[in-house]
Design an enzyme around this catalytic site. Structure first.
Site, PDB file in Angstrom:
ATOM      1  N   TRP A  87     -12.308  16.063  12.660  1.00  0.00           N
ATOM      2  CA  TRP A  87     -12.976  15.672  11.414  1.00  0.00           C
ATOM      3  C   TRP A  87     -14.228  14.862  11.704  1.00  0.00           C
ATOM      4  O   TRP A  87     -15.235  15.000  11.014  1.00  0.00           O
ATOM      5  CB  TRP A  87     -12.018  14.873  10.530  1.00  0.00           C
ATOM      6  CG  TRP A  87     -11.057  15.729   9.763  1.00  0.00           C
ATOM      7  CD1 TRP A  87     -10.573  16.962  10.137  1.00  0.00           C
ATOM      8  CD2 TRP A  87     -10.472  15.446   8.496  1.00  0.00           C
ATOM      9  NE1 TRP A  87      -9.720  17.443   9.186  1.00  0.00           N
ATOM     10  CE2 TRP A  87      -9.632  16.539   8.165  1.00  0.00           C
ATOM     11  CE3 TRP A  87     -10.558  14.379   7.614  1.00  0.00           C
ATOM     12  CZ2 TRP A  87      -8.896  16.583   6.984  1.00  0.00           C
ATOM     13  CZ3 TRP A  87      -9.813  14.413   6.438  1.00  0.00           C
ATOM     14  CH2 TRP A  87      -9.003  15.505   6.127  1.00  0.00           C
TER      15      TRP A  87
ATOM     16  N   LYS B 168      -4.701  12.616   3.380  1.00  0.00           N
ATOM     17  CA  LYS B 168      -3.521  13.472   3.512  1.00  0.00           C
ATOM     18  C   LYS B 168      -2.257  12.676   3.202  1.00  0.00           C
ATOM     19  O   LYS B 168      -2.111  11.542   3.639  1.00  0.00           O
ATOM     20  CB  LYS B 168      -3.431  14.038   4.932  1.00  0.00           C
ATOM     21  CG  LYS B 168      -2.187  14.908   5.157  1.00  0.00           C
ATOM     22  CD  LYS B 168      -2.268  15.647   6.480  1.00  0.00           C
ATOM     23  CE  LYS B 168      -2.069  14.743   7.665  1.00  0.00           C
ATOM     24  NZ  LYS B 168      -2.157  15.480   8.948  1.00  0.00           N
TER      25      LYS B 168
END
Length: 207
Positions: free
Chosen positions: A58, A156
């Site tokens: 990421w 998440k």
């Protein structure tokens, strides 16, 4: 049984191989890519904080999107090589120890905070869900502390115990939100992503 296992392995190999060919250390990059294509969360020139950034997929993807005029800082307790892009930086440390000295170093002017963190799992669904929710609450507290008004948050979380309470907290601090399960996530997985936009004014650190 063999055919099911083979299918799972093919799925895993597809995204793992695809990530490696694209130069990313983990297939999780495709989950962020899906959200980016859908909502343009990341934009050129932004300042981005990536919580629990190891192994760096990421961090690398975000640095490509924000470009040379932007900046991405990744935090993780695990050691990791420094990114090869000049607009990206890795800091080894606890993302949730927001001391004044640390805040002076990284600033409180981020446009986006990302969290793809997951707890060490036990295999007990309710326990793992609660551990995930606690991690997400800490990530939310960090995000609310360092984001500019109007900033965005991606996190998440495992569906289950603590999920609804976390969504309520996201609503407190962000004008709008979405719950999203990327296609690159296993169908049987309980992991899901929460995206918050337009952070409301002010900041709050949970104790």
């Amino acid at each position: 049984m063999k055919s099911k296992k083979k299918g799972k392995n093919l799925w895993r190999d597809h995204y793992t191989d695809k990530a490696q060919k694209a130069g990313f250390p983990a297939r999780s990059v495709f989950k962020l890519e899906e959200m980016q294509k859908r909502w343009k969360i990341l934009r050129p020139g932004q300042k981005v904080l990536d919580l629990g950034c190891a192994p760096g997929s990421w961090l690398k993807y975000a640095s490509q999107i924000v470009g040379d005029s932007g900046r991405v800082i990744g935090l993780d307790l695990k050691p990791m090589d420094q990114p090869d892009k000049p607009n990206a930086q890795f800091i080894q440390g606890d993302a949730f120890e927001l001391t004044q000295e640390f805040l002076d170093e990284i600033g409180r002017d981020f446009d986006v905070v990302l969290s793809d963190m997951a707890p060490n799992t036990t295999g007990i669904k309710n326990v793992d869900a609660l551990k995930s929710a606690a991690l997400c609450e800490s990530a939310l507290a960090a995000a609310v502390t360092v984001l500019k008004p109007g900033g965005s948050f991606v996190c998440k979380i495992f569906q289950g115990e603590g999920f609804d309470a976390f969504i309520k907290d996201v609503k407190k601090y962000f004008t709008k939100h979405k719950i999203f399960k990327p296609e690159s996530t296993r169908k049987q997985s309980r992991e899901i992503y929460v995206v918050g936009w337009s952070k409301k004014g002010g900041s709050h650190v949970r104790t």
